[in-house]
Design a protein around this motif. Structure first.
Motif, short mmCIF file in Angstrom:
data_model
loop_
_atom_site.label_atom_id
_atom_site.label_comp_id
_atom_site.label_asym_id
_atom_site.label_seq_id
_atom_site.Cartn_x
_atom_site.Cartn_y
_atom_site.Cartn_z
N ASP A 180 -8.37 -30.76 -107.08
CA ASP A 180 -9.59 -31.42 -107.55
C ASP A 180 -9.55 -32.94 -107.46
N ASP A 181 -8.40 -33.54 -107.64
CA ASP A 181 -8.27 -35.00 -107.65
C ASP A 181 -7.97 -35.52 -106.25
N ASP A 182 -7.95 -36.86 -106.14
CA ASP A 182 -7.59 -37.46 -104.86
C ASP A 182 -6.13 -37.23 -104.50
N PHE A 183 -5.26 -37.21 -105.50
CA PHE A 183 -3.82 -37.06 -105.26
C PHE A 183 -3.25 -36.07 -106.27
N PRO A 184 -2.22 -35.35 -105.91
CA PRO A 184 -1.49 -35.38 -104.65
C PRO A 184 -2.24 -34.67 -103.52
N VAL A 185 -1.85 -35.04 -102.31
CA VAL A 185 -2.36 -34.42 -101.09
C VAL A 185 -1.15 -33.94 -100.30
N LEU A 186 -1.21 -32.70 -99.81
CA LEU A 186 -0.20 -32.20 -98.88
C LEU A 186 -0.83 -32.11 -97.51
N THR A 187 -0.06 -32.46 -96.49
CA THR A 187 -0.51 -32.27 -95.12
C THR A 187 0.56 -31.48 -94.39
N MET A 188 0.13 -30.73 -93.40
CA MET A 188 1.06 -29.97 -92.59
C MET A 188 0.63 -30.08 -91.14
N GLY A 189 1.53 -30.58 -90.31
CA GLY A 189 1.34 -30.58 -88.87
C GLY A 189 2.27 -29.53 -88.30
N PHE A 190 1.79 -28.75 -87.33
CA PHE A 190 2.65 -27.70 -86.77
C PHE A 190 2.36 -27.47 -85.30
N GLN A 191 3.41 -26.98 -84.64
CA GLN A 191 3.34 -26.68 -83.22
C GLN A 191 4.52 -25.81 -82.86
N ASN A 192 4.29 -24.82 -82.01
CA ASN A 192 5.37 -23.96 -81.51
C ASN A 192 6.20 -23.34 -82.63
N PHE A 250 1.28 -24.66 -103.48
CA PHE A 250 0.62 -25.85 -104.02
C PHE A 250 -0.84 -25.55 -104.35
N VAL A 251 -1.54 -24.84 -103.48
CA VAL A 251 -2.94 -24.50 -103.72
C VAL A 251 -3.06 -23.67 -105.00
N ARG A 252 -2.15 -22.73 -105.21
CA ARG A 252 -2.20 -21.87 -106.40
C ARG A 252 -1.87 -22.61 -107.67
N THR A 253 -0.84 -23.47 -107.63
CA THR A 253 -0.31 -24.06 -108.86
C THR A 253 -0.67 -25.53 -109.06
N GLY A 254 -0.92 -26.26 -107.99
CA GLY A 254 -1.15 -27.70 -108.10
C GLY A 254 0.13 -28.49 -108.27
N GLU A 255 1.27 -27.81 -108.23
CA GLU A 255 2.57 -28.46 -108.43
C GLU A 255 3.28 -28.67 -107.10
N VAL A 256 3.99 -29.79 -106.99
CA VAL A 256 4.78 -30.06 -105.79
C VAL A 256 6.28 -30.04 -106.07
N THR A 257 6.65 -30.03 -107.34
CA THR A 257 8.07 -30.12 -107.70
C THR A 257 8.86 -28.89 -107.28
N GLY A 258 8.26 -27.72 -107.29
CA GLY A 258 8.99 -26.50 -106.95
C GLY A 258 8.99 -26.16 -105.48
N LEU A 259 8.49 -27.03 -104.64
CA LEU A 259 8.38 -26.74 -103.22
C LEU A 259 9.64 -27.07 -102.44
N GLY A 260 10.50 -27.87 -102.99
CA GLY A 260 11.71 -28.30 -102.29
C GLY A 260 12.00 -29.75 -102.62
N GLN A 261 12.90 -30.32 -101.84
CA GLN A 261 13.30 -31.71 -102.07
C GLN A 261 12.47 -32.64 -101.19
N TRP A 262 11.95 -33.69 -101.81
CA TRP A 262 11.12 -34.65 -101.10
C TRP A 262 11.90 -35.93 -100.84
N GLN A 263 11.68 -36.54 -99.69
CA GLN A 263 12.26 -37.85 -99.39
C GLN A 263 11.13 -38.85 -99.21
N GLU A 264 11.14 -39.88 -100.04
CA GLU A 264 10.11 -40.91 -99.94
C GLU A 264 10.32 -41.75 -98.71
N LEU A 265 9.22 -42.09 -98.05
CA LEU A 265 9.30 -42.94 -96.85
C LEU A 265 9.13 -44.40 -97.21
#
Length: 104
Positions: A20-32, A89-104
């Motif tokens: 519902d909010d502007d953030f967080p946003v997840l994006t996924m790019g995929f190929q092959n 993420f769509v179901r829960t709105g949470e990103v913490t349980g998805l794995g380890q994140w590395q900030e850029l």
């Protein structure tokens, strides 16, 4: 889900998902069958989801918006694994349980 299935049938694609909010946003790019997942927690903060060792090569190219982008193997996921993270993420709105994140 329909958009993802259509893109998957094309062999490549890019999705942006938010709740519902502007953030967080997840994006996924995929190929092959390989994917990279970004997390935007604000307009200034971007993270990448560390991969599960799915990439055979040192780097993989996936679409990000309208352009191809190269990512090192440490950030590459099997497409099914990345799609599961997006759906969770769509179901829960949470990103913490998805794995380890590395900030850029």
């Amino acid at each position: 889900m329909e958009r993802f299935e259509w893109l998957r049938a094309q062999g490549r694609g890019y999705l942006e998902v938010r709740r519902d909010d502007d953030f967080p946003v997840l994006t996924m790019g995929f190929q092959n069958g390989m994917a990279v997942v970004h997390l935007f927690t604000s307009a200034e903060t971007t993270c990448l989801l560390l991969g599960e060792g799915a990439a055979d090569a040192e780097s993989t190219q996936v679409p990000v918006m309208d352009e191809p982008a190269e990512f090192t193997a440490e950030f590459v996921h099997r497409l099914d694994h990345a799609w599961e993270a997006i759906q969770r993420f769509v179901r829960t709105g949470e990103v913490t349980g998805l794995g380890q994140w590395q900030e850029l």
